[in-house]
Design an enzyme around this catalytic site. Structure first.
Site, PDB file in Angstrom:
ATOM      1  NE  ARG A  10       7.068  -1.119  -1.663  1.00 45.81           N
ATOM      2  CZ  ARG A  10       8.132  -0.326  -1.871  1.00 45.81           C
ATOM      3  NH1 ARG A  10       9.046  -0.659  -2.756  1.00 45.81           N
ATOM      4  NH2 ARG A  10       8.263   0.796  -1.188  1.00 45.81           N
ATOM      5  NE  ARG A  44       5.926  -4.286   2.634  1.00 47.40           N
ATOM      6  CZ  ARG A  44       5.846  -3.069   2.108  1.00 47.40           C
ATOM      7  NH1 ARG A  44       6.327  -2.046   2.767  1.00 47.40           N
ATOM      8  NH2 ARG A  44       5.296  -2.888   0.934  1.00 47.40           N
ATOM      9  CG  ASN A  96       8.366   5.492   0.946  1.00 51.18           C
ATOM     10  OD1 ASN A  96       9.356   6.208   0.869  1.00 51.18           O
ATOM     11  ND2 ASN A  96       8.270   4.347   0.296  1.00 51.18           N
ATOM     12  CG  ASP A  97       3.709   4.057   5.038  1.00 55.12           C
ATOM     13  OD1 ASP A  97       2.816   4.818   4.611  1.00 55.12           O
ATOM     14  OD2 ASP A  97       3.870   2.900   4.617  1.00 55.12           O
ATOM     15  CB  CYS A  99      13.541  -0.738   2.739  1.00 54.24           C
ATOM     16  SG  CYS A  99      12.069  -0.811   3.768  1.00 54.24           S
ATOM     17  CD  GLU A 113       5.758   0.701   7.181  1.00 51.34           C
ATOM     18  OE1 GLU A 113       6.028   1.296   6.129  1.00 51.34           O
ATOM     19  OE2 GLU A 113       5.221  -0.417   7.205  1.00 51.34           O
ATOM     20  CG  HIS A 118      13.639 -14.782 -25.109  1.00 51.69           C
ATOM     21  ND1 HIS A 118      12.954 -15.863 -25.570  1.00 51.69           N
ATOM     22  CD2 HIS A 118      14.652 -15.250 -24.363  1.00 51.69           C
ATOM     23  CE1 HIS A 118      13.526 -16.961 -25.110  1.00 51.69           C
ATOM     24  NE2 HIS A 118      14.559 -16.613 -24.382  1.00 51.69           N
TER      25      HIS A 118
HETATM   26  C1  PEP Z   1       7.817   2.799   3.274  1.00 51.39           C
HETATM   27  O1  PEP Z   1       6.749   3.071   3.814  1.00 51.39           O
HETATM   28  O2  PEP Z   1       8.792   3.565   3.259  1.00 51.39           O
HETATM   29  C2  PEP Z   1       7.992   1.511   2.597  1.00 51.39           C
HETATM   30  C3  PEP Z   1       9.159   1.087   2.183  1.00 51.39           C
HETATM   31  O3  PEP Z   1       6.893   0.777   2.364  1.00 51.39           O
HETATM   32  P1  PEP Z   1       5.794   1.105   1.234  1.00 51.39           P
HETATM   33  O4  PEP Z   1       6.323   2.254   0.415  1.00 51.39           O
HETATM   34  O5  PEP Z   1       5.602  -0.143   0.470  1.00 51.39           O
HETATM   35  O6  PEP Z   1       4.619   1.490   2.083  1.00 51.39           O
HETATM   36 MG    MG Z   2       5.298   1.512   4.143  1.00 53.26          MG
END
Ligand code: PEP
Ligand code: MG
Length: 571
Positions: free
Chosen positions: A307, A343, A464-465, A512, A441, A186
């Site tokens: 995630r 995922r 990111n990866d 993503c 990735e 709340h």
């Molecule tokens: C990524 O690797 O860009 C990704 C979205 O997955 P995570 O950051 O959860 O590894």
């Molecule tokens: Mg990743």
């Protein structure tokens, strides 16, 4: 200066003095217990006072934030007549030796625990209401006052009760930073209704010497009252005792944010489509089921990355099928026909759980991670797949596999999916077959994307990866300076290749990873032909605005599509 982070539950930027509200003392008070009759009569008087306080709060909430929110306090008022609460307090007093205040707290704890143990999230949240009401009685009985704000401040607390949130003078609250909290509590709902920036799950400090140190779970947070705080909940960051540079930057960010926010809110309900006619689905990433509130608030057109591993973290055993099914089905049904891409488990590297008993690795980012674990621990994978297939019957749900490097892995994963489908069919369970995509990735998957695209329904790039594995820069290492470059030309080349190969094979491609939200790259992604960009919920409308203002021509439109990101008609 201490820098902390947390999750955004209401977007905003603010700066001010901290008022640290400590959790009300719920250990038995040092008040001497008087005779049973006296305690019973104290309780009656306290109930009466609580009714008067709540009548005032109901009125205040009605005028300031609307009837719907006022109903929370109407429920609190009804609880003061609820025999499970009041009669239990009376019975406890009658048994002797306990004060009315302590009995209120004890009954509050007992009743709240019953609700907390329920599976239904809505019912779980009711435990906060019970604690709120019984805490109110205890405060009145102990002669305590409600929090009054003498000057504008940012409230820091472990958690807040709804009545505390509304009782405060709203014009003096600049923001909230809570150590606990959920998107659906709340207090969060009220903060959003009152449009006050709120960070939840904040890693507050135990110590402020030097750069400061975050409190561990079992440690007390330092009393921060009187310190200053700068917070940007859009980014989920806050600074305690920020330096001048941070404050100046924040002030500029705040002005820009407020103007932008007004413009962007007007984009709710409109699709992400560029001036040149290229359709970019503006999706949101979530880590927990209750993040969906933020997705809807910001009109995410779908969820591009759920995630799911967050269901597995911070516990002693993996979540079972029912628990996962409920979490996925709830997200699916709340999104009401909008696509939700789950995922599959991505444990490993920096996300560890003890119960998988994985050997210690020298290079965990290059070790047993994500799909590799699922293909090795097939039972765990199957449990998750069963939950996803069942939830797919309840919402527009797709799924994707992380950390793919080659076709063989996709084939193995799909073979397990086929087994799961057969098992569900044999058991007569309700299920639907979700669309199956993969995350791109790893450089290997990017290089093989033409081949992989023939076997899956969509791609979603985890930048990111992809960056870490392409440029050999550990994503966790903050000391790499310029060697880590989010715009590294090799990564951008791979991004172009991935979208080209996806479309050559008639499947959509999305991004993503964090790069999807990078304002400098929106035009480039449109040019490359990306069909979907998935960002944190608070960043969706800013992305949509950039897409809608873009005049960039798409050089790689998806024609002859085999699959689509549009809502499936059946839901
Ligand atoms: C990524 O690797 O860009 C990704 C979205 O997955 P995570 O950051 O959860 O590894
Ligand atoms: Mg990743």
């Amino acid at each position: 200066m201490y820098q902390g982070k947390g999750r955004c539950a209401c977007a905003g930027i603010t700066y001010g003095k901290i008022l640290h509200i400590k959790t009300p003392d719920i250990t038995p008070a040092a008040l001497t217990c008087q005779s049973v009759d006296q305690e019973l009569s104290h309780l009656d008087i306290a109930i009466n006072k609580a009714q008067i306080e709540l009548d005032g709060l109901i009125e205040k909430a009605r005028v300031e934030i609307g009837q719907e929110q006022a109903e929370i306090f109407e429920i609190h008022r009804m609880m003061l007549d609820d025999p499970d609460i009041v009669d239990n307090i009376r019975d406890m007093i009658k048994q002797g030796g306990i004060s009315a205040a302590d009995a209120s707290i004890a009954v509050g704890k007992e009743q709240a625990a019953i609700f907390e143990a329920l599976d239904d999230d809505y019912m779980k949240e009711r435990s906060a209401d019970i604690k709120d009401v019984t805490g109110r009685l205890a405060r009145i009985l102990r002669g305590g006052e409600t929090v009054t704000l003498s000057e504008s401040c940012v409230i820091v607390a472990d958690d807040l009760q709804p009545s505390q949130t509304v009782a405060m003078d709203r014009s003096k609250i600049l923001g909230f930073v809570l150590r606990k909290g959920t998107q659906n509590s709340h207090a969060s709902i009220l903060a959003r209704t009152m449009n006050i920036p709120l960070i939840i799950n904040a890693n507050l400090p135990a110590d402020l010497t030097g750069q400061g140190r975050a409190a561990t779970e079992s440690e007390e947070v330092l009393d921060l009252s009187g310190h200053t705080i700068a917070l940007n909940s859009v980014k989920g960051v806050f600074y305690i005792d920020p330096d001048e540079e941070i404050v100046d930057k924040l002030k500029i960010d705040k002005d820009i944010f407020e103007q932008q926010r007004l413009r962007q809110l007007a984009l709710r309900g409109l699709p992400g489509i560029s001036k040149t006619g290229h359709r970019v689905h503006t999706f949101a990433n979530i880590g927990q089921p209750d993040d969906v509130e933020q997705v809807l608030e910001n009109d995410g057109e779908g969820i591009g990355l759920f995630r799911s591993e967050f269901l597995y973290l911070g516990r002693n055993d993996p979540p079972n099928e029912e628990e996962q099914y409920r979490a996925y089905a709830k997200v699916g049904s709340t999104m009401n026909g909008r696509l939700v891409i789950i995922r599959t488990l991505d444990i490993g590297a920096d996300k560890k759980v003890d119960y998988f008993n994985l050997p210690v690795e020298e290079n965990p980012a290059l070790g047993m991670r994500a799909l590799r674990i699922c293909l090795t621990k097939v039972d765990i994978f199957k449990t998750q797949l069963r939950a996803i297939y069942r939830a797919a019957a309840r919402g527009n749900i797709a799924m994707m596999f992380p950390m793919v490097t080659r076709l063989k892995e996709v084939e193995q994963a799909k073979a397990i999916c086929a087994q799961v489908e057969q098992e569900l069919k044999d058991e007569g369970k309700e299920y639907a077959v979700p669309k199956i995509g993969i995350m791109i990735e790893t450089p290997a998957a990017a290089i093989l994307s033409d081949q992989l695209a023939k076997h899956v329904d969509f791609f979603s790039v985890g930048t990111n990866d992809l960056n870490q594995y392409t440029t050999a820069c550990d994503r966790q290492n903050q000391d790499l300076g310029d060697f880590y470059d989010p715009h590294h030309e090799a990564v951008l080349e791979l991004l172009r290749l991935i979208a080209k190969n996806a479309h050559a094979n008639g499947i959509p491609a999305g991004i993503c990873g964090e790069l999807a939200a990078d304002p400098e790259l929106t035009d480039l992604f449109i040019e490359m032909g990306y069909d979907e960009l998935s960002v944190s919920p608070g960043a969706v409308l800013a992305l949509r605005e950039r897409v809608r203002n873009s005049e960039t021509k798409c050089l790689n439109e998806l024609t002859n599509s085999r699959t689509s990101l549009e809502p499936q008609k059946k839901f």
